[in-house]
Design a protein around this motif. Structure first.
Motif, PDB file in Angstrom:
ATOM      1  N   PHE A 163      44.129 -13.164 -10.118  1.00  0.00           N
ATOM      2  CA  PHE A 163      43.257 -14.079  -9.377  1.00  0.00           C
ATOM      3  C   PHE A 163      42.298 -14.783 -10.324  1.00  0.00           C
ATOM      4  CE2 PHE A 163      39.282 -14.819  -6.969  1.00  0.00           C
ATOM      5  CZ  PHE A 163      39.770 -15.726  -6.032  1.00  0.00           C
ATOM      6  N   GLY A 164      41.713 -14.027 -11.274  1.00  0.00           N
ATOM      7  CA  GLY A 164      40.827 -14.645 -12.248  1.00  0.00           C
ATOM      8  C   GLY A 164      41.541 -15.679 -13.094  1.00  0.00           C
ATOM      9  N   SER A 165      42.793 -15.400 -13.474  1.00  0.00           N
ATOM     10  CA  SER A 165      43.569 -16.355 -14.261  1.00  0.00           C
ATOM     11  C   SER A 165      43.810 -17.636 -13.468  1.00  0.00           C
ATOM     12  CB  SER A 165      44.906 -15.739 -14.669  1.00  0.00           C
ATOM     13  OG  SER A 165      44.714 -14.579 -15.468  1.00  0.00           O
ATOM     14  N   ALA A 166      44.120 -17.488 -12.183  1.00  0.00           N
ATOM     15  CA  ALA A 166      44.329 -18.674 -11.347  1.00  0.00           C
ATOM     16  C   ALA A 166      43.058 -19.508 -11.260  1.00  0.00           C
ATOM     17  CB  ALA A 166      44.781 -18.247  -9.948  1.00  0.00           C
ATOM     18  N   MET A 167      41.913 -18.858 -11.138  1.00  0.00           N
ATOM     19  CA  MET A 167      40.648 -19.587 -11.072  1.00  0.00           C
ATOM     20  C   MET A 167      40.362 -20.317 -12.379  1.00  0.00           C
ATOM     21  SD  MET A 167      39.539 -19.210  -8.005  1.00  0.00           S
ATOM     22  CE  MET A 167      41.282 -19.289  -7.571  1.00  0.00           C
ATOM     23  N   ILE A 168      40.726 -19.710 -13.505  1.00  0.00           N
ATOM     24  CA  ILE A 168      40.522 -20.379 -14.801  1.00  0.00           C
ATOM     25  C   ILE A 168      41.348 -21.656 -14.872  1.00  0.00           C
ATOM     26  CG2 ILE A 168      40.910 -20.183 -17.285  1.00  0.00           C
ATOM     27  CD1 ILE A 168      40.271 -17.179 -16.999  1.00  0.00           C
ATOM     28  N   TRP A 169      42.601 -21.597 -14.411  1.00  0.00           N
ATOM     29  CA  TRP A 169      43.437 -22.794 -14.469  1.00  0.00           C
ATOM     30  C   TRP A 169      42.958 -23.851 -13.489  1.00  0.00           C
ATOM     31  CZ3 TRP A 169      45.859 -23.796 -18.579  1.00  0.00           C
ATOM     32  CH2 TRP A 169      46.481 -22.798 -19.336  1.00  0.00           C
ATOM     33  N   ILE A 170      42.439 -23.436 -12.330  1.00  0.00           N
ATOM     34  CA  ILE A 170      41.863 -24.424 -11.408  1.00  0.00           C
ATOM     35  C   ILE A 170      40.635 -25.068 -12.039  1.00  0.00           C
ATOM     36  CG2 ILE A 170      40.695 -24.704  -9.187  1.00  0.00           C
ATOM     37  CD1 ILE A 170      42.527 -22.572  -8.053  1.00  0.00           C
ATOM     38  N   GLY A 171      39.795 -24.255 -12.705  1.00  0.00           N
ATOM     39  CA  GLY A 171      38.647 -24.805 -13.414  1.00  0.00           C
ATOM     40  C   GLY A 171      39.065 -25.760 -14.518  1.00  0.00           C
ATOM     41  N   THR A 172      40.162 -25.426 -15.206  1.00  0.00           N
ATOM     42  CA  THR A 172      40.691 -26.321 -16.239  1.00  0.00           C
ATOM     43  C   THR A 172      41.072 -27.671 -15.638  1.00  0.00           C
ATOM     44  OG1 THR A 172      41.521 -24.443 -17.526  1.00  0.00           O
ATOM     45  CG2 THR A 172      42.506 -26.585 -17.957  1.00  0.00           C
ATOM     46  N   LEU A 173      41.729 -27.634 -14.485  1.00  0.00           N
ATOM     47  CA  LEU A 173      42.094 -28.883 -13.808  1.00  0.00           C
ATOM     48  C   LEU A 173      40.849 -29.682 -13.422  1.00  0.00           C
ATOM     49  CD1 LEU A 173      44.192 -30.744 -12.482  1.00  0.00           C
ATOM     50  CD2 LEU A 173      44.056 -29.292 -10.443  1.00  0.00           C
ATOM     51  N   LEU A 174      39.822 -29.006 -12.908  1.00  0.00           N
ATOM     52  CA  LEU A 174      38.581 -29.699 -12.550  1.00  0.00           C
ATOM     53  C   LEU A 174      37.945 -30.336 -13.783  1.00  0.00           C
ATOM     54  CD1 LEU A 174      36.895 -27.209 -10.039  1.00  0.00           C
ATOM     55  CD2 LEU A 174      38.004 -29.380  -9.528  1.00  0.00           C
ATOM     56  N   GLY A 175      37.985 -29.622 -14.910  1.00  0.00           N
ATOM     57  CA  GLY A 175      37.403 -30.164 -16.140  1.00  0.00           C
ATOM     58  C   GLY A 175      38.119 -31.411 -16.614  1.00  0.00           C
ATOM     59  N   VAL A 176      39.418 -31.494 -16.349  1.00  0.00           N
ATOM     60  CA  VAL A 176      40.197 -32.652 -16.783  1.00  0.00           C
ATOM     61  C   VAL A 176      39.934 -33.865 -15.886  1.00  0.00           C
ATOM     62  CG1 VAL A 176      42.542 -33.556 -17.030  1.00  0.00           C
ATOM     63  CG2 VAL A 176      41.985 -31.280 -17.888  1.00  0.00           C
ATOM     64  N   ILE A 177      39.787 -33.634 -14.573  1.00  0.00           N
ATOM     65  CA  ILE A 177      39.670 -34.761 -13.650  1.00  0.00           C
ATOM     66  C   ILE A 177      38.228 -35.167 -13.377  1.00  0.00           C
ATOM     67  CG2 ILE A 177      41.857 -34.170 -12.549  1.00  0.00           C
ATOM     68  CD1 ILE A 177      40.326 -32.997 -10.220  1.00  0.00           C
ATOM     69  N   ALA A 178      37.271 -34.263 -13.608  1.00  0.00           N
ATOM     70  CA  ALA A 178      35.867 -34.596 -13.344  1.00  0.00           C
ATOM     71  C   ALA A 178      35.319 -35.471 -14.467  1.00  0.00           C
ATOM     72  CB  ALA A 178      35.038 -33.325 -13.229  1.00  0.00           C
ATOM     73  N   ARG A 179      34.268 -36.206 -14.171  1.00  0.00           N
ATOM     74  CA  ARG A 179      33.725 -37.155 -15.138  1.00  0.00           C
ATOM     75  C   ARG A 179      32.667 -36.539 -16.048  1.00  0.00           C
ATOM     76  NH1 ARG A 179      32.912 -42.745 -11.613  1.00  0.00           N
ATOM     77  NH2 ARG A 179      35.077 -42.939 -10.925  1.00  0.00           N
ATOM     78  N   SER A 180      32.104 -35.401 -15.666  1.00  0.00           N
ATOM     79  CA  SER A 180      31.047 -34.803 -16.471  1.00  0.00           C
ATOM     80  C   SER A 180      30.919 -33.331 -16.134  1.00  0.00           C
ATOM     81  CB  SER A 180      29.709 -35.504 -16.210  1.00  0.00           C
ATOM     82  OG  SER A 180      29.250 -35.218 -14.897  1.00  0.00           O
ATOM     83  N   PRO A 181      30.276 -32.523 -17.002  1.00  0.00           N
ATOM     84  CA  PRO A 181      30.028 -31.113 -16.675  1.00  0.00           C
ATOM     85  C   PRO A 181      29.221 -30.941 -15.399  1.00  0.00           C
ATOM     86  CG  PRO A 181      29.707 -31.491 -19.024  1.00  0.00           C
ATOM     87  CD  PRO A 181      29.891 -32.837 -18.395  1.00  0.00           C
ATOM     88  N   ASP A 182      28.267 -31.840 -15.142  1.00  0.00           N
ATOM     89  CA  ASP A 182      27.475 -31.752 -13.910  1.00  0.00           C
ATOM     90  C   ASP A 182      28.351 -31.922 -12.677  1.00  0.00           C
ATOM     91  OD1 ASP A 182      25.171 -31.364 -15.363  1.00  0.00           O
ATOM     92  OD2 ASP A 182      24.583 -33.477 -15.336  1.00  0.00           O
ATOM     93  N   ALA A 183      29.338 -32.813 -12.769  1.00  0.00           N
ATOM     94  CA  ALA A 183      30.246 -33.011 -11.638  1.00  0.00           C
ATOM     95  C   ALA A 183      31.068 -31.751 -11.381  1.00  0.00           C
ATOM     96  CB  ALA A 183      31.171 -34.199 -11.915  1.00  0.00           C
ATOM     97  N   VAL A 184      31.481 -31.063 -12.438  1.00  0.00           N
ATOM     98  CA  VAL A 184      32.235 -29.818 -12.282  1.00  0.00           C
ATOM     99  C   VAL A 184      31.376 -28.775 -11.563  1.00  0.00           C
ATOM    100  CG1 VAL A 184      33.314 -27.895 -13.499  1.00  0.00           C
ATOM    101  CG2 VAL A 184      33.693 -30.229 -14.283  1.00  0.00           C
ATOM    102  N   GLN A 185      30.122 -28.627 -11.992  1.00  0.00           N
ATOM    103  CA  GLN A 185      29.243 -27.655 -11.357  1.00  0.00           C
ATOM    104  C   GLN A 185      29.073 -27.952  -9.877  1.00  0.00           C
ATOM    105  OE1 GLN A 185      25.639 -27.778 -13.698  1.00  0.00           O
ATOM    106  NE2 GLN A 185      26.413 -26.318 -15.194  1.00  0.00           N
ATOM    107  N   GLY A 186      28.890 -29.222  -9.547  1.00  0.00           N
ATOM    108  CA  GLY A 186      28.741 -29.585  -8.143  1.00  0.00           C
ATOM    109  C   GLY A 186      29.978 -29.279  -7.331  1.00  0.00           C
TER     110      GLY A 186
END
Length: 255
Positions: A163-186
């Motif tokens: 489950f943790g590995s899946a969350m890391i890959w989802i976070g990786t996808l968010l990091g690629v498509i989001a425009r900034s670190p603040d957008a990822v946090q939101g």
């Protein structure tokens, strides 16, 4: 008469060694950041402990788990919530690297194209395992215990890592498509908070008002939490007539 050496393409084993070497080097880069800025580990160390203490000693006395100790009920939910928030680390890091041009600099080097992502994954997985270890030790201190067989307990650990590995890959996808670190946090807060609090992570789903109860019962986080509790031999507080994901939580969590 001279001979011309024709370059040969690297073998599969050579490419695998280069990929592994590049991935470990980039993972080491991320871990060096932690050594220089230890505060980066707050979200996987101090924050989960605060949640455990808050719910165990402040809210635990007023939350009723039928026929069971709330502290044994709590740890499974805290584990899954902490791992769900684990998507924030890789997302923020990758969004920052993209914005600062670090990814372009790495791509200009003779490195494996996918080593950057796997290096990030390796470093974040190490942080995930640290979070699981710290939470389990904290749980044992406050009275949590594992009441299942060794095989089932190991299955619970494997499920948490998956489950943790899946969350890391989802976070990786968010990091690629989001425009900034603040957008990822939101984005992470807007998704993880509702998913974890509208579930059985902290209170039994049967105690929620009508409407919210049905959401919690079909929430995929509820299935993962119930599966972890089942494999660790902890109370699940599953009411009679619960929907299929809560009646078969391990299979539902894997799916």
């Amino acid at each position: 008469m001279t001979t011309i050496a024709v370059p040969t393409s690297p073998s599969a084993s050579q490419r695998a060694r280069w990929f592994l070497s590049d991935s470990l080097a980039l993972a080491g880069r991320n871990l060096q950041h932690v050594r220089q800025i230890p505060e980066k580990l707050i979200d996987v160390t101090t924050q989960p402990i605060m949640f455990v203490l808050l719910f165990a000693f402040v809210f635990g006395n007023v939350i009723d788990v039928p026929g069971a100790s709330y502290r044994e009920y709590l740890i499974g939910g805290i584990l899954v919530q902490s791992l769900a928030f684990g998507m924030m680390g890789p997302g923020v890091s990758i969004a920052g690297d993209l914005g600062e041009g670090m990814v372009d600099r790495i791509r200009s080097l003779p490195t494996s194209r996918s080593a950057y992502l796997f290096g990030h994954f390796t470093a974040e997985l190490a942080a995930t395992l640290l979070a699981v270890l710290i939470l389990c030790v904290t749980g044992l201190v406050i009275g949590w215990s594992v009441d299942s067989s060794v095989a089932e307990a190991l299955g619970g650990v494997v499920l948490l890592v998956a489950f943790g590995s899946a969350m890391i890959w989802i976070g990786t996808l968010l990091g690629v498509i989001a425009r900034s670190p603040d957008a990822v946090q939101g984005l992470v807060f807007m998704t993880v908070f509702p998913l974890t609090f509208l579930s059985n992570a902290f209170v039994p789903a049967s105690g929620l008002p009508d409407g919210l109860q049905q959401i919690a019962e079909w929430n995929p986080i509820s299935a993962v939490v119930a599966a972890v509790r089942t494999l660790f031999g902890n109370p699940t507080a599953t009411p009679p007539g619960a929907p299929w994901p809560l009646e078969h939580p391990v299979l539902a969590a894997v799916l």
